[in-house]
Scaffold this motif. Sequence first.
Motif, short mmCIF file in Angstrom:
data_model
loop_
_atom_site.label_atom_id
_atom_site.label_comp_id
_atom_site.label_asym_id
_atom_site.label_seq_id
_atom_site.Cartn_x
_atom_site.Cartn_y
_atom_site.Cartn_z
N ARG A 157 -20.52 0.70 -40.97
CA ARG A 157 -21.99 0.83 -40.97
C ARG A 157 -22.68 -0.48 -41.30
O ARG A 157 -23.66 -0.86 -40.66
CB ARG A 157 -22.40 1.92 -41.97
N LEU A 158 -22.16 -1.19 -42.29
CA LEU A 158 -22.77 -2.46 -42.67
C LEU A 158 -22.62 -3.49 -41.55
O LEU A 158 -23.54 -4.29 -41.31
CB LEU A 158 -22.14 -2.98 -43.95
N CYS A 159 -21.49 -3.48 -40.85
CA CYS A 159 -21.32 -4.40 -39.72
C CYS A 159 -22.30 -4.07 -38.60
O CYS A 159 -22.84 -4.97 -37.95
CB CYS A 159 -19.89 -4.33 -39.20
N LEU A 160 -22.53 -2.78 -38.37
CA LEU A 160 -23.50 -2.39 -37.34
C LEU A 160 -24.92 -2.77 -37.76
O LEU A 160 -25.75 -3.17 -36.92
CB LEU A 160 -23.41 -0.89 -37.07
N TYR A 215 -18.35 9.47 -38.68
CA TYR A 215 -17.56 8.54 -37.86
C TYR A 215 -18.08 8.50 -36.42
O TYR A 215 -18.31 7.42 -35.86
CB TYR A 215 -16.09 8.96 -37.89
N TYR A 216 -18.29 9.67 -35.83
CA TYR A 216 -18.72 9.70 -34.43
C TYR A 216 -20.18 9.25 -34.28
O TYR A 216 -20.55 8.70 -33.24
CB TYR A 216 -18.52 11.09 -33.84
N GLU A 217 -21.00 9.47 -35.29
CA GLU A 217 -22.37 8.94 -35.23
C GLU A 217 -22.37 7.41 -35.24
O GLU A 217 -23.16 6.77 -34.54
CB GLU A 217 -23.18 9.48 -36.41
N LEU A 218 -21.48 6.82 -36.04
CA LEU A 218 -21.36 5.36 -36.04
C LEU A 218 -20.81 4.86 -34.71
O LEU A 218 -21.24 3.80 -34.21
CB LEU A 218 -20.46 4.90 -37.20
N ILE A 220 -21.30 6.25 -31.87
CA ILE A 220 -22.40 6.35 -30.91
C ILE A 220 -23.29 5.11 -31.01
O ILE A 220 -23.73 4.55 -29.99
CB ILE A 220 -23.21 7.64 -31.17
N ARG A 221 -23.55 4.65 -32.23
CA ARG A 221 -24.33 3.42 -32.40
C ARG A 221 -23.62 2.23 -31.76
O ARG A 221 -24.27 1.37 -31.15
CB ARG A 221 -24.55 3.14 -33.89
N TYR A 222 -22.31 2.17 -31.89
CA TYR A 222 -21.56 1.04 -31.32
C TYR A 222 -21.58 1.09 -29.79
O TYR A 222 -21.88 0.10 -29.13
CB TYR A 222 -20.12 1.04 -31.84
N TYR A 223 -21.27 2.26 -29.22
CA TYR A 223 -21.20 2.36 -27.77
C TYR A 223 -22.58 2.26 -27.13
O TYR A 223 -22.70 1.87 -25.96
CB TYR A 223 -20.53 3.67 -27.35
N LYS A 362 -31.53 7.43 -30.06
CA LYS A 362 -31.06 6.08 -30.34
C LYS A 362 -29.95 5.65 -29.39
O LYS A 362 -29.45 4.55 -29.50
CB LYS A 362 -30.56 5.99 -31.78
N PHE A 363 -29.56 6.53 -28.47
CA PHE A 363 -28.44 6.19 -27.61
C PHE A 363 -28.89 5.82 -26.19
O PHE A 363 -28.07 5.42 -25.38
CB PHE A 363 -27.46 7.36 -27.55
N LEU A 364 -30.16 5.95 -25.88
CA LEU A 364 -30.67 5.58 -24.58
C LEU A 364 -31.59 4.37 -24.72
O LEU A 364 -32.51 4.38 -25.53
CB LEU A 364 -31.44 6.74 -23.94
N SER A 365 -31.35 3.36 -23.91
CA SER A 365 -32.17 2.15 -23.94
C SER A 365 -33.15 2.20 -22.77
O SER A 365 -33.19 3.14 -21.97
CB SER A 365 -31.28 0.91 -23.84
#
Length: 477
Positions: A157-160, A215-218, A220-223, A362-365
């Motif tokens: 999370r901190l890296c993201l 874990y999967y929420e993080l 999702i932020r990465y992908y 937060k997953f659609l740009s």
Amino acid sequence: MASENLDAKIEQLLNVEKQMRLAGEISGTRKAAIDILQLCFEAKAWKTLNDQIVVLSKRRGQLKQAVVAMVQQAMEYIDKTPDIETRVELIKTLNSVSAGKIYVEIERARLVKKLAKIKEEQGLIAEAADLMQEIAVETFGAMAKTEKIAFILEQVRLCLDRQDYVRAQILSRKISPRVFDIDASKEKKKPKEGDNMVEEAPADIPSLLELKRIYYELMIRYYSHNNDYLEICRCYKAIYEIPSVKENPAEFIPVGSLFSFFICYRCYCDSIAKRYYIMIQLISKYNLYMQILRKISWCLVLAPHDPLQSSLLNSTLEDKNLFEIPNFKLLLKQLVTMEVIQWTALWETYNVEFLNEIVSGKFLSEKAAEDLKQRIIEHNILVVSKYYARITLKRLAQLLCLSQEEAEKHLSDMVVTKALVAKIDRPMGIVWFQTSKDSNDILNSWASNLEKLLDLVEKSCHQIHKETMVHKAALKV
């Protein structure tokens, strides 16, 4: 005088600690060290407390049991410090004392986590991430599994948060998704002789299923950073299939049965306010559940066509809960139907929900709208390739509602990515969807067809002979 009295008492306890340490008395040494720290804490002498921690830990031949007890005792004082500066100083002192000592590695990890949280609250995200990355908890044999996972997830999370996506991916690979599917009831409760004793996780550590959701929420932020819609879909699918959500009827109740459930539950509730609160909770959980299903649907539409995407698409269409959102069921149904989709009609139907998802999710740009149009065009080209062996480029552009240049560009991109096999005769303006076969392939296909034909002739001969024998037997009778 109070300071002199404190120093005198500490000096007496230091002499006692020395005698016990030289005699090898573990319990006595531990008790003397803890009493010294307790005196400093009761006197609110924080500087003296830090000094005594360092002095006791560096004493010649100090027993490791005494160091462990001293660090654990001092950790209880962290939340009772008067200000943030004193708290940080105490944490740094304990951190320096426990550094390099394997028997207090768990305590050091918890201290670093506390210090990183303070740095984060001060807005120093980069420093907090650097502190957390120094600790490799995956090598700690005595740390509880849930605490390990929670610590690594905090690192990710901190890296993201600092937008260090490369390191976030490296850290996330330390957690295997299969660890969340292990049945806790089947794990061994008591360690065998010779096994390492595993400590209990602190009370503030979430459960394994809650850690799975985090874990999967993080992920999702990465992908989402790379617009990898298929992986985002798999993450939402994993959250959607968590047993506490999937199997618990309180987590999902269709709208049609909410009222009947409310009436049935009435006899168990004493007040109208309580019944109203329960109904509001059920509706909010239902909305959250449907939001996840909507996100899964959008990700499947936005993901490029491949076997995994097709498998997830068909499995989602078989979900009974999809009937509660018929517009999304219709959208997914169009993708599996071999018919051309009109982009203008589809965008007029779904543009409001799609734009709301971009604003709220937060997953659609902003690029997602272009990707959606691209996927519809690719679907239409695949449909055309199923029905036509060859087609003029002008007619293909009409079916795709594009200009000839745009149709040629999209077709070329699909050929380059090997999603489609096609050739374009630009002077003639014809697109060929059939590949030219060499002489060996043609001869092999002929041989295969002849073999099938001979098999049919042989089976027919056997049937004719059988009928003849039956007829002759009937005539004899």
